[in-house]
Enzyme design. Sequence first.
Site, PDB file in Angstrom:
ATOM      1  CG  ASP B 155       6.535   2.986   5.169  1.00 55.15           C
ATOM      2  OD1 ASP B 155       6.870   2.131   4.334  1.00 55.15           O
ATOM      3  OD2 ASP B 155       5.383   3.471   5.220  1.00 55.15           O
ATOM      4  CE1 TYR B 157       4.192  -5.962   8.771  1.00 60.70           C
ATOM      5  CE2 TYR B 157       3.853  -5.089   6.568  1.00 60.70           C
ATOM      6  CZ  TYR B 157       4.067  -6.168   7.417  1.00 60.70           C
ATOM      7  OH  TYR B 157       4.159  -7.441   6.905  1.00 60.70           O
ATOM      8  CG  HIS B 162       0.321  -4.773   3.247  1.00 59.28           C
ATOM      9  ND1 HIS B 162       0.683  -5.186   1.969  1.00 59.28           N
ATOM     10  CD2 HIS B 162       1.484  -4.475   3.878  1.00 59.28           C
ATOM     11  CE1 HIS B 162       1.994  -5.119   1.831  1.00 59.28           C
ATOM     12  NE2 HIS B 162       2.507  -4.686   2.981  1.00 59.28           N
ATOM     13  NE  ARG B 171       5.444 -14.354   9.201  1.00 59.68           N
ATOM     14  CZ  ARG B 171       5.693 -13.171   8.661  1.00 59.68           C
ATOM     15  NH1 ARG B 171       6.857 -12.935   8.090  1.00 59.68           N
ATOM     16  NH2 ARG B 171       4.776 -12.215   8.660  1.00 59.68           N
ATOM     17  CD  GLU B 228       5.297  -1.352   0.141  1.00 59.14           C
ATOM     18  OE1 GLU B 228       5.466  -0.410   0.945  1.00 59.14           O
ATOM     19  OE2 GLU B 228       5.656  -2.525   0.401  1.00 59.14           O
ATOM     20  CD  GLU B 230       3.439   3.030   2.402  1.00 58.69           C
ATOM     21  OE1 GLU B 230       3.498   3.747   3.433  1.00 58.69           O
ATOM     22  OE2 GLU B 230       4.329   2.212   2.099  1.00 58.69           O
ATOM     23  CG  ASP B 262       7.621   2.723   0.596  1.00 61.95           C
ATOM     24  OD1 ASP B 262       7.525   1.971   1.585  1.00 61.95           O
ATOM     25  OD2 ASP B 262       8.700   3.198   0.191  1.00 61.95           O
ATOM     26  NE  ARG B 266       6.971  -5.805  -2.738  1.00 61.20           N
ATOM     27  CZ  ARG B 266       6.580  -4.978  -1.782  1.00 61.20           C
ATOM     28  NH1 ARG B 266       7.304  -4.831  -0.692  1.00 61.20           N
ATOM     29  NH2 ARG B 266       5.465  -4.276  -1.917  1.00 61.20           N
ATOM     30  CD  GLN B 269      10.906  -5.336   1.264  1.00 60.30           C
ATOM     31  OE1 GLN B 269      10.393  -4.997   0.206  1.00 60.30           O
ATOM     32  NE2 GLN B 269      10.228  -5.346   2.397  1.00 60.30           N
ATOM     33  CE1 TYR B 273      13.015 -10.621   4.797  1.00 62.45           C
ATOM     34  CE2 TYR B 273      12.023  -9.418   6.637  1.00 62.45           C
ATOM     35  CZ  TYR B 273      12.114 -10.555   5.865  1.00 62.45           C
ATOM     36  OH  TYR B 273      11.307 -11.629   6.145  1.00 62.45           O
ATOM     37  CE  LYS B 282       9.711  -1.562   1.492  1.00 61.66           C
ATOM     38  NZ  LYS B 282       8.280  -1.463   1.134  1.00 61.66           N
ATOM     39  CB  THR B 286       9.617   7.221  -1.172  1.00 60.65           C
ATOM     40  OG1 THR B 286      10.461   6.147  -0.761  1.00 60.65           O
ATOM     41  CG2 THR B 286       8.252   7.068  -0.539  1.00 60.65           C
ATOM     42  CB  THR B 374       1.219  -1.697   1.590  1.00 60.25           C
ATOM     43  OG1 THR B 374       2.610  -1.564   1.328  1.00 60.25           O
ATOM     44  CG2 THR B 374       0.463  -2.004   0.316  1.00 60.25           C
ATOM     45  CD  GLU B 388      -0.932  -6.779  -0.213  1.00 54.78           C
ATOM     46  OE1 GLU B 388      -0.332  -5.692  -0.401  1.00 54.78           O
ATOM     47  OE2 GLU B 388      -1.914  -6.900   0.535  1.00 54.78           O
TER      48      GLU B 388
END
Lengths: 447, 442
Positions: B155, B157, B162, B171, B228, B230, B262, B266, B269, B273, B282, B286, B374, B388
């Site tokens: 997978d 990114y 996204h 962040r 997600e 994808e 996917d 959250r 995760q 992670y 995850k 899927t 995503t 999101e």
Amino acid sequence: MAAENFWKGLLALVLLTFNSSPEFNCNFNMSYIKVDANSDFSYHNLPYGVFSTPDNSRHRIGVAIGDHILDLSVVKHLFNGPELAARQDVFDQPTLNDFMGLGYDAWREARRYLQMFLSANESTLRDDVQLRSRAFVDQSFAVMHLPAEIGDYTDFYSSRDHATNVGIMFRGKENALMPNWLRLPVGYHGRASSLVVSGTPIRRPRGQMRPDPARAPVFGPSKQLDIELEMAFFVGPGNRLGEPIPVERAHEYIFGMVLMNDWSARDIQAWEYVPLGPFLGKNFGTTISPWVVPMEALMPFVEANPVQDPEPLPYLLHSDPYTFNINLFVSIKGVGMTKAASICESNFKYMYWTMKQQLAHHTVNGCNVRPGDLLASGTISGPEPKSFGSLLELSWRGSKMIDLGGGETRTFLKDGDEVTITGFCEGLGYRVGFGPCMGKILPALQQ
Amino acid sequence: MAAENFWKGLLALVLLTFNSSPEFNCNFNMSYIKVDANSDFSYHNLPYGVFSTPDNSRHRIGVAIGDHILDLSVVKHLFNGPELAARQDVFDQPTLNDFMGLGYDAWREARRYLQMFLSANESTLRDDVQLRSRAFVDQSFAVMHLPAEIGDYTDFYSSRDHATNVGIMFRGKENALMPNWLRLPVGYHGRASSLVVSGTPIRRPRGQMRPDPARAPVFGPSKQLDIELEMAFFVGPGNRLGEPIPVERAHEYIFGMVLMNDWSARDIQAWEYVPLGPFLGKNFGTTISPWVVPMEALMPFVEANPVQVIQADSCLSEPIELNRSYTACGGMTKAASICESNFKYMYWTMKQQLAHHTVNGCNVRPGDLLASGTISGPEPKSFGSLLELSWRGSKMIDLGGGETRTFLKDGDEVTITGFCEGLGYRVGFGPCMGKILPALQQ
């Protein structure tokens, strides 16, 4: 005469007692196949592997004993117990997956039958000259292959000393262990396609790196090629998607173990891994030893589990011991060196999380494992520097040289280096070992 | 008369011109199988899938056309071109792996032959009543399966919007994108065993989470179950370990595409992670759509690549409209659209992803699946995850009729669809759907 008979009888009684107690059995008395006391493949081991020979390229299943291999495809008709009689076909397969999938009771039965056929006291195979000549192959004549089709490979991170060392090197002593490390067995998905059997050459990878954060990233051969001493277990029966494996029963899903070298390119890894984890720094190659030692052969060497503090959540708790005393050794032989130099002596008992906890955690969300899946421990390091399982730790991030003797030193691997991992459990007068987990570094592609 | 003939001739000429130009072809003139203008499975698509039927449980390879499936195991003997004549066995397999492994020239030849057998102007299959009755199956009668044995699933990114959104949420704006994001297509290994075909129910996972960092972690059902949006491509021929695939030839290794959801937990995760990446958040499931659209069907919809900070080689980028609809059980009678996006928003191309994936010598194999990550565009309506769309749960997503969501509820049915819009026809993917089952009790 009576006194002589008395002492004879007592001696026989003592010998019988020794013979029936597994820890005290001596090799020479067990099988008609002679096994050296230093051999990995004692009568108490009986690991499974997949091999072929120059005269017969077919991949088939074998059991290692001494310097020989018992070809199970030749003797499959002898497995006529309740579990295996109708499933002898599993020994005709080119991989162990079907046999692994049969489960705990079938594995136990197979082991009983193997012990019987190989026993010095059992004539079925011992005296059948024709069958015996077809059934046994010299190990030096055989080529070993991956023992299973590995649908998914997961790598854990379950050595506290290793995780702490890495944390100290990169984050300082205060933040060495991440907050989740003592709460769950941290792991990530590895790449299945690049798992190779011992002996396969490993080419130094090229990739993107950023040695100087003030400058743009560069592309080229990795300059920080490393090893990772690990062990891994194969999954037996699988679980259905959505149906977790409870920790108290996890051992029924664990078939057996191999050694592993999870070759790593530290510079490639450092630049790519935030935030989704290691990727190209790992998936250029991962080596495993060819002989899968069944858990039953390791149980005599089980020890109490380490104390876990804080106590894990209930889904991870199990009290039965599942920590194994397996001696591990790593050596490097560089170009020009006449013999390999030992760089690490460690032990699988140093693991913080057990294999049962790893498997239960892996499936607690409903993730499905399948027969032949491989779950690795993560780099094994103990408390002493000599027991650190990676060059990163042994050289402490390149700050000190690792001495190979004769003027040879290393921080990271050089082209032509041959790294060999071996391991065994030490019984009284015998060993249960894994064979070699070896790889030699080829230079990076030119281009 | 002459004038009439002239105009007839001119009309015929014009129609012929239209017919030979792919973008202007109309469905009704192409195949003897009638295809609706809104069908995903126009004559210009011809995607491959694996199906079975109630009367024949054998998994076999088919091509979707209109509401039908052409069973390739029944017509494999018709593929007698130079690439396929000696390899008709690939159409007898229960998966597409062997066909994928044959490579670019074989795929092109198969497509030519399919276009010929399905053409309104070609009698080979059209007029063979016996063969035709055995060869065509109604899609509603078929059960679809995973189209390949997937040895490894990766997978990526690769959507800038996204990655930026997620970065801002966790962040702040300054450190939104990690320093490596614009330099290499960041990716991680996914779990192959839990890839399932559209329609497979997805059980809400339980796991360890730490909603309150001041308290000990807890165990229970995920409360932040997400989707997600994808897309993913299947690898064709593989490369040998140690031998990278150069980016300029990467398209020869890309077979075709599917939609993907996917599913993500959250809360699980977030706790697990660091530092090794997403894992149990995850790998509980899927979903992919069942029909693999070959790259040749997508090439008419290719566009220029996005400008990248680092100049890259010529690559592919196709605009594929992606819609996601969302049905909740209980009150909702019809699905509510929550996202409209497009595959053209990807920053990294599939050629770049594949070249990067193998540059260190990593080997890919036929049937491997590489997903985009995503897909989000610049507009909020184009964001490809509930994380999101609800901006980390800070705002409600409106499903209409009083229904709102932040994250998924039990019973929710999520459907991803997508298609390229041609003139009077579509090249689409079928559904990528899953329904959420409640977590296990204990």
